[in-house]
Design an enzyme around this catalytic site. Structure first.
Site, short mmCIF file in Angstrom:
data_model
loop_
_atom_site.label_atom_id
_atom_site.label_comp_id
_atom_site.label_asym_id
_atom_site.label_seq_id
_atom_site.Cartn_x
_atom_site.Cartn_y
_atom_site.Cartn_z
N GLU A 85 -1.40 20.02 -5.85
CA GLU A 85 -0.33 19.10 -6.27
C GLU A 85 1.00 19.84 -6.26
O GLU A 85 1.12 20.93 -6.82
CB GLU A 85 -0.61 18.56 -7.68
CG GLU A 85 0.55 17.87 -8.36
CD GLU A 85 1.09 16.70 -7.56
OE1 GLU A 85 2.31 16.67 -7.35
OE2 GLU A 85 0.29 15.83 -7.15
N SER A 101 7.30 10.48 -7.20
CA SER A 101 7.19 11.35 -8.36
C SER A 101 6.44 12.61 -7.94
O SER A 101 5.64 12.58 -7.00
CB SER A 101 6.45 10.66 -9.51
OG SER A 101 5.13 10.31 -9.13
N MET A 114 2.10 9.00 -9.33
CA MET A 114 2.71 7.81 -9.93
C MET A 114 1.83 7.19 -11.01
O MET A 114 2.31 6.42 -11.84
CB MET A 114 3.01 6.78 -8.84
CG MET A 114 4.04 5.75 -9.23
SD MET A 114 5.70 6.42 -9.45
CE MET A 114 6.25 6.52 -7.74
N THR A 132 2.52 0.75 -14.33
CA THR A 132 2.29 -0.33 -15.29
C THR A 132 0.81 -0.63 -15.48
O THR A 132 0.45 -1.45 -16.31
CB THR A 132 2.98 -1.63 -14.84
OG1 THR A 132 2.46 -2.03 -13.57
CG2 THR A 132 4.48 -1.43 -14.73
N VAL A 182 1.45 21.82 -0.03
CA VAL A 182 0.73 21.91 1.23
C VAL A 182 1.72 21.58 2.34
O VAL A 182 2.24 20.46 2.41
CB VAL A 182 -0.49 20.97 1.26
CG1 VAL A 182 -1.12 20.96 2.65
CG2 VAL A 182 -1.51 21.39 0.22
N HIS A 229 5.58 -0.10 -4.30
CA HIS A 229 4.27 -0.45 -3.74
C HIS A 229 4.26 -0.27 -2.21
O HIS A 229 3.76 -1.13 -1.49
CB HIS A 229 3.90 -1.89 -4.09
CG HIS A 229 3.70 -2.12 -5.55
ND1 HIS A 229 3.63 -3.40 -6.11
CD2 HIS A 229 3.56 -1.27 -6.58
CE1 HIS A 229 3.46 -3.30 -7.42
NE2 HIS A 229 3.41 -2.02 -7.73
#
Length: 520
Positions: A41, A118, A124, A129, A234, A441
């Site tokens: 990450e 993010s 995210m 939500t 990466v 999205h």
């Protein structure tokens, strides 16, 4: 949590730590327990367990710090606390996310001016939500016969329920008013209903929102063969001379040192913008890479429930407001190609008179998400002559709303006003259309296809065409135009692919064990 002392080789290297990347780790931990797994990450660990939703951090200062730490190169920029706040035209991200500094729009195009990302363990899913509706009609992927079963598996991994707000005093009222305006002529699965949410309640009644930590579960965290490396970029997927994925090149963002980690399988589950970016940077460039980019145009409105009093809205024991309205769902249909979320707002989005007391929970926000008219030319491209803040090829977004998109948007404007009046008293005369990119999205950029026909990046098992052993994950894999929140579908696709890897690994591991025994 491991330090950044990377292994020389693993069975599976996973890029990213969002819900789909975590689904691979979970399924592999459950179904191929002997396999070695390394997850990389680029951002830091901001919550515990790693990947937990920051909304579960009760201390406001600690929660704000976690959000800032997730904002990568955008940390320190002014953010907004409400999706509706971006209607002013200012380019501000929501807490926990950051915007592209440039390349988000070009002359004559709509672009995605508030496209956001993010950088943190959990991706995210540490900020979302948690809405997990199932796709319907043309949203569904027609060539996956096992989609319904996979969606059920995704429900399990995400911890989805429709009962989190069963005790909310206004939830039945809101749904009943919406149903009276919507349900006629709809099939039962397309009628107004509670929104499926990835959330559960503690014994004390508090809400716990699912993040990647829930997807990973104990099966992953307790797997001695699994390691998670944060702050690890990466930069390249390695491909051997036979054209097969062979590992990753990873840079420790703390020390600046780079290592190559060999892997039998590589999973790239960054997001719908950074996954194609990594493939491009690795020289893996199928014709459809980055193309068919689609967002969900979003219309928002607010209304005030009528016929309710303060006596109907008791306060929680600690004096804080309890949830009053729940979250209602108006499902997508092919005839009405938008998906609706209706939920309580913390405060009125427009100023109210000082002598006009607001009944707690009586201000509700309405949002309609519209399905996009898919176009091959809507895309994220990459500039090899420019670099982003991570040293990767800079993103260049080309994106237009078609005549059909504008027509659907106009229908959505009319529909949301109708729903607002059905629920209560609208607080404004006109709904707001949020800038492109506001939905977060983004889909389609590594899209799945039934065949390798040049219009898709990967197979129905999410394996990249012509690069055996390389799998892609995330919302970018979804090939259809959806209006509903895509996370559940993306996790379902990840489950399918992870099982294919597990099958191959299990056979390989068994053969290796048998060889060892014969050798002894």
């Amino acid at each position: 949590m491991s330090s950044n002392r990377y292994p020389d080789a693993v069975d599976v290297a996973i890029v990213g730590s969002g819900p789909t990347a975590s689904a691979y780790a979970r399924i592999l931990s459950e179904e191929a327990p002997g396999a070695t797994i390394a997850m990389f990450e680029v951002g830091p660990t901001v919550s515990y367990p790693p990947g937990a939703h920051v909304k579960n951090i009760e201390d406001a200062e600690r929660r704000s710090h976690a959000q800032r730490a997730s904002e990568g190169p955008g940390a320190g920029a002014e953010t907004v606390n409400s999706p509706g706040a971006v209607k002013s035209g200012e380019r501000r991200a929501r807490p926990g996310t950051y915007l592209l500094p440039d390349g988000y729009a070009f002359p004559g195009e709509d672009g995605l001016p508030v496209a956001a990302m993010s950088s943190n363990v959990g991706g995210m899913a540490a900020h979302w939500t948690a809405a997990c509706p199932r796709p319907g009609g043309k949203e569904r992927i027609p060539f996956l016969p096992d989609l319904e079963q996979l969606l059920g598996d995704a429900d399990r991994l995400l911890g989805v329920t429709t009962h989190a707000f069963d005790g909310a005093p206004f939830s039945d009222l809101v749904r009943a008013r919406l149903a009276a305006a919507v349900d006629a002529g709809r099939t039962p699965d397309a009628r107004v209903q509670p929104m499926p949410l990835a959330v559960h309640r503690r014994e004390d009644g508090g809400l716990v929102w699912s993040g990647s930590d829930v997807v990973m579960g104990d099966a992953t965290r307790e797997n001695p063969q699994f390691e998670l490396f944060d702050e690890s970029l990466v930069a390249r997927v390695l491909v051997d001379e036979d054209g097969r994925a062979a590992g990753v090149e990873v840079r420790d963002r703390r020390s600046g040192e780079s290592r190559q980690v060999a892997a039998r399988y590589v999973v790239v589950g960054a997001d719908a913008l950074r996954t194609p970016q990594l493939l491009w940077a690795s020289g893996i460039r199928p014709a459809a890479l980055g193309r068919y980019l689609n967002d969900q145009a979003q219309v928002v409105f607010a209304s005030r429930l009528h016929g309710v009093t303060a006596d109907d809205a008791p306060r929680a024991a600690d004096g804080a407001l309890s949830e009053q309205s729940g979250v209602a769902w108006v499902p997508y249909t092919d005839e009405a190609p938008f998906h609706g979320q209706i939920m309580q707002l913390d405060a009125s989005p427009v100023p109210l008179a000082e002598d006009d007391p607001v009944v707690p929970g009586s201000i509700v926000g309405l949002g309609l998400f519209c399905a996009k008219d898919l176009q091959r030319e809507d895309r994220v491209a990459f500039d090899d002559d420019a670099r982003d803040s991570y040293g990767m090829p800079a993103m260049r977004i080309h994106y237009r709303l078609t005549e059909r998109d504008h027509s659907v948007l106009e229908r959505a404007r009319q529909e949301i006003v109708r729903l607002g009046k059905a629920v209560g008293e609208p607080l404004d005369e006109r709904p707001f259309v949020l800038p492109p990119g506001a939905s977060l999205h983004y889909q389609g950029t590594t899209r799945m296809g039934e065949y390798d026909d040049g219009a898709s990046v990967c197979s129905p098992d999410s394996e990249v065409w012509d690069v055996p052993g390389l799998f892609v994950a995330g919302n970018g894999v979804i090939p259809t135009a959806t209006a509903c929140n895509p996370t559940l579908t993306a996790v379902a696709l990840a489950v399918r692919a992870a099982r294919k890897i597990a099958e191959k690994l299990t056979g390989t591991l068994l053969m290796s064990e048998l060889d060892n025994r014969l050798t002894k």
